[in-house]
Design an enzyme around this catalytic site. Sequence first.
Site, PDB file in Angstrom:
ATOM      1  N   GLU A  67      -6.071  -1.165  -8.032  1.00 19.52           N
ATOM      2  CA  GLU A  67      -5.134  -0.340  -8.796  1.00 19.52           C
ATOM      3  C   GLU A  67      -4.076  -1.267  -9.403  1.00 19.52           C
ATOM      4  O   GLU A  67      -3.435  -2.028  -8.671  1.00 19.52           O
ATOM      5  CB  GLU A  67      -4.481   0.710  -7.879  1.00 19.52           C
ATOM      6  N   SER A  84       0.821  -1.210   0.000  1.00 18.83           N
ATOM      7  CA  SER A  84       0.000   0.000   0.000  1.00 18.83           C
ATOM      8  C   SER A  84       0.854   1.260   0.000  1.00 18.83           C
ATOM      9  O   SER A  84       0.380   2.323  -0.355  1.00 18.83           O
ATOM     10  CB  SER A  84      -0.930   0.005   1.219  1.00 18.83           C
ATOM     11  N   HIS A 127      -3.048  -3.435  -6.301  1.00 18.61           N
ATOM     12  CA  HIS A 127      -3.383  -2.874  -4.989  1.00 18.61           C
ATOM     13  C   HIS A 127      -4.889  -2.945  -4.737  1.00 18.61           C
ATOM     14  O   HIS A 127      -5.668  -2.230  -5.359  1.00 18.61           O
ATOM     15  CB  HIS A 127      -2.892  -1.418  -4.928  1.00 18.61           C
ATOM     16  N   ASN A 173      -4.692   6.870  -2.418  1.00 19.78           N
ATOM     17  CA  ASN A 173      -4.067   7.381  -1.198  1.00 19.78           C
ATOM     18  C   ASN A 173      -3.458   8.762  -1.403  1.00 19.78           C
ATOM     19  O   ASN A 173      -3.310   9.536  -0.459  1.00 19.78           O
ATOM     20  CB  ASN A 173      -3.022   6.405  -0.660  1.00 19.78           C
TER      21      ASN A 173
END
Length: 509
Positions: free
Chosen positions: A158, A125, A146, A196
């Site tokens: 992702e 991550s 991900h 993120n």
Amino acid sequence: MAFDANRPDLTVGVIGTGAMGRGIAQVAAAGGMQVLMTDSRPGAAQEALDFIGKMLARAAEKGGMTQDEASAAVRRIRIVGGPADMKPCHVVIEAIVENLEAKQQLYAELEGIVAPECILATNTSSLSVTTIASKLKTPQRFAGLHFFNPVPLMRLVEVIDGLQTANWVSDALMVVGKRMTREPVRLKDAPGFLVNQVGRGFTLEAAHLVYEGVSTFADVDRVMRDVGGFRMGPFELMELTGLDVTQPASELIYNQFFQEPRYRPNLIMRSRYEAGVLGRKTRRGFYEYDAEMKAIVPPEPPAPAARPESVWVSPAQSRGYAALIELLKKRGARLEIASKPSAKALTLITPIGEDATTCAVEQGLDPKRTVAVDTLFPMVKRRTIMGTPLTDPAYREAAHGLLAADGVPVTVCRDSPGFIAQRIVAMIVNIGCSIAQSRTAQPADIDKAVTLGLNYPHGPFQFGDVLGPERVYKALSAMYRIYGDPRYRPNIWLKRRAALGVSLLTPEP
Ligand code: NAI
């Protein structure tokens, strides 16, 4: 490389069967693939398999699949002893501890076991896909995949191209992701990937606002829910995730971007992290909790009964002026229409990205009688107002009372370039634009990732288009001018599309 990602017997290896690995194994098996899974902790893989069995049985009870399909999916999963048993795999997905050395060591071992055309993928991550791959003999077959927690419920995945990843590898992972009934989105390796990275705009700008004394945790959450349309406010969200996750991730992204000011972390998060005041998991974070773990949220003060004798609205922002005049007419306010306010009039301004002080001074208005109203967002569920440091409390109360007279709550914040929602949403749009400008991903894919991965009401580009690219650009430019902080400088992607008067989704061939 002729890699057939659609082959019916595609075998996926999952290493690490914790929170993420078990979810990945579940969706792979449910998607018809064969799964081999392993974990270094004895008994962990069996626990995961039992868990998956329960989850699939529940999915069958709810009608998501038949009982037979659920049983068949469980039968497609086989526990193996370790990486050495991953030889039959076409793809191996690693979801072990988030540690660079541990991951690189595992891949070094795997390279000596799996076939040369086997794809190696990481669910990291926060580590760079390119960096993990740097120790591989064959970094071309390595990519990021991900997933989001909990995997079966979060459809986004992702697919991340490292610097050396071959095209066929990510192409194949897009297919594998779809076979797992996910919504794969393709991007180039970047700190924080897509979701993120964008998420920093929401949480960090909120923290900066409170740190600066503009508002409280509870008020920022209320505004972002009612004005911004977010399901959860930024502090509520951080309470749920825990600062033990959010703070290190924020610092990592900031440092991986060479201290890019847009991602600058904030002390109010860091100090809570240091103190172990992490959120719901420690029963105390930005909020405190009662015995039933309900957040103790300070109540809002009642709307004042005060009303202004007369109101003058600055015409400096034509759209804000029109929206506010319409609202005030409905409230039956006595409106002044002269070019200047009378000596006693409540003076309302509608800044975009400016603070009340700058607006009042630049427009030659009396700062004691000036109150700013946020008109960038629809003023339907909540309204935000702020005064200058000199605003007479009686005038602020009169503005509050008038704007809350129809029962719509009003949040009063301290003077701030861009109030609360303008600032946070402008940051989200700006980060989205910087991701597109750096060619990390396509704008539509960034929007898709953000709505699926973060549950925001819109992705950055749609948000910008709804508010108007030129107004978001104006907000950021004003924030940048007033603070002199490069954190707020508008990205060139936004600037160009605002200047051209086109959608932020407009690509550049
Ligand atoms: P976890 O702690 O729940 O599970 C990790 C599992 O890997 C444990 O069962 C552990 O025994 C096992 N393990 C550790 N080292 C190993 C090794 N060398 N070989 C085999 N097994 C090993 O962690 P979680 O949350 O599932 O995270 C796994 C990965 O997924 C990490 O890279 C994390 O950053 C990433 N990730 C986590 C998300 C989350 O929300 N938890 C979201 C997206 C990615």
